[in-house]
Design an enzyme around this catalytic site. Structure first.
Site, PDB file in Angstrom:
ATOM      1  N   SER A  90      45.374  32.493  39.371  1.00 59.61           N
ATOM      2  CA  SER A  90      44.671  32.938  40.566  1.00 59.61           C
ATOM      3  C   SER A  90      43.633  31.913  40.988  1.00 59.61           C
ATOM      4  CB  SER A  90      43.975  34.272  40.305  1.00 59.61           C
ATOM      5  OG  SER A  90      42.836  34.081  39.477  1.00 59.61           O
ATOM      6  N   ASP A  91      43.287  31.945  42.261  1.00 64.36           N
ATOM      7  CA  ASP A  91      42.048  31.297  42.671  1.00 64.36           C
ATOM      8  C   ASP A  91      40.899  32.151  42.154  1.00 64.36           C
ATOM      9  OD1 ASP A  91      40.224  29.591  43.861  1.00 64.36           O
ATOM     10  OD2 ASP A  91      41.267  29.541  45.777  1.00 64.36           O
ATOM     11  N   TRP A  92      39.705  31.600  42.172  1.00 61.75           N
ATOM     12  CA  TRP A  92      38.535  32.253  41.574  1.00 61.75           C
ATOM     13  C   TRP A  92      38.060  33.370  42.501  1.00 61.75           C
ATOM     14  CZ3 TRP A  92      40.853  28.846  39.099  1.00 61.75           C
ATOM     15  CH2 TRP A  92      40.399  28.233  37.948  1.00 61.75           C
TER      16      TRP A  92
END
Length: 319
Positions: free
Chosen positions: A279-281
């Site tokens: 995932s992105d943050w």
């Protein structure tokens, strides 16, 4: 293949390949998953039998690797964007993850006095139309990351320049999918030739910063496959990145990190991508994402902040 087994297979074949390849024959006898003569799937199956449930869960989520809102640097982290603890008893090293494609970042000076070499913008690279230059830039960054003890670079940005006002156009490789995919793939290949895993990001159609965490991009399948998805497909074929980072935005109603069409159908089925999806943050909205194609949650503190009752004002933070 389950989500956890997919992650293990990728970790074995990419981020751990160098460590295992240098192991002695005696170590292979004790830890047969270190035998590089076996396929990644065989090694993952052997290792999977030895992992505890807690160890498996520990491999699929991780925190930011920096002091954040009073949090301490995770034990074992050298300081970077993200961290996944290893399993020392089984020879699995930690994932030390850092930004990115224009230079090795040192966020919040978490590694005091540790500078890096900065490259020109991605748009400058795109204007050269030179795959060799892209490869050399990736190799330089990968070499610096490796020397610092980092083994995952959150690089490989190939989102298209659809809007000139996009705040991250400087990072990407122009508006043409063939150009972006070719140069992005060469940069990724240069990074990974230094024994560092590279991501490719942000999957997909993440072409603006304004409302990037809430916007719902409406695009027909054919149009997507001829533009943004084509750039990713070319770069993945050329660079063979270890991981795909999914984006914040929605695509046709579903968040990119919780989007079965993007992750399960296009990426894992149509393209047979063998790596893992991180995932992105702050891009994970629930555990159902694991069923819809997400393999690893990163920056888990931000997901907590964005949850009901969290501090939504931090929603603009990103990698």
């Amino acid at each position: 293949m389950t989500v956890r087994t997919l992650l293990l297979s990728t970790a074995l074949s990419l981020s751990l390949a160098t460590s295992f390849a240098t192991g002695a024959l005696a170590a292979e006898a004790v830890r047969p998953w270190m035998d590089t003569k076996l396929s990644p799937d065989q090694r993952a199956d052997l290792l999977n039998k030895e992992l505890t449930v807690d160890e498996r869960i520990g491999l699929v989520h991780g925190p930011m690797a920096m002091p954040f809102l009073g949090a301490k640097l995770p034990e074992g982290a050298i300081g970077s964007a993200g961290y996944i603890p290893g399993v020392p008893r089984l020879g699995i090293p930690a994932l030390q993850e850092s930004d990115a494609s224009l230079g090795v970042a040192n966020p919040m000076n978490v590694r005091p006095g540790d500078p890096s070499t900065a490259l020109p913008s991605g748009l400058s690279l795109a204007s050269t139309w030179n795959p060799e230059t892209a490869y050399k830039g990736g190799a330089m960054i990968g070499k610096e990351a490796h020397a610092k003890g980092l083994n995952v670079l959150l690089a490989g940005g190939v989102n298209l320049a659809r809007d000139p006002r996009n705040g991250r156009n400087f990072e990407y490789l122009g508006e043409d999918p063939l150009l972006a995919g070719t140069l992005g793939g060469e940069s990724i290949r240069g990074i990974q030739d230094q024994n560092v895993v590279s991501t490719i990001k942000h999957f997909a159609v993440n072409d603006q910063e304004t409302q990037r965490m809430t916007i719902d991009v409406k695009i027909a399948e054919a149009a997507a496959r001829e533009s943004d998805l084509l750039a990713f497909q070319i770069a993945i074929e050329k660079g063979k990145p270890g991981s795909v980072m999914c984006a914040y935005n929605k695509v046709n109603g579903a968040y990119a990190c919780d989007n079965p069409f993007l992750l399960n159908k296009v990426l894992k089925t149509d393209w047979a991508f063998p790596g893992w999806v991180m995932s992105d943050w702050g891009a994970v909205h629930g555990v159902q994402a694991a069923v819809n194609g997400l393999d690893q949650e990163l920056g888990e503190q931000i997901d907590a902040l964005l949850a009901p009752g969290g501090l939504a004002r931090f929603g603009s933070m990103s990698r």
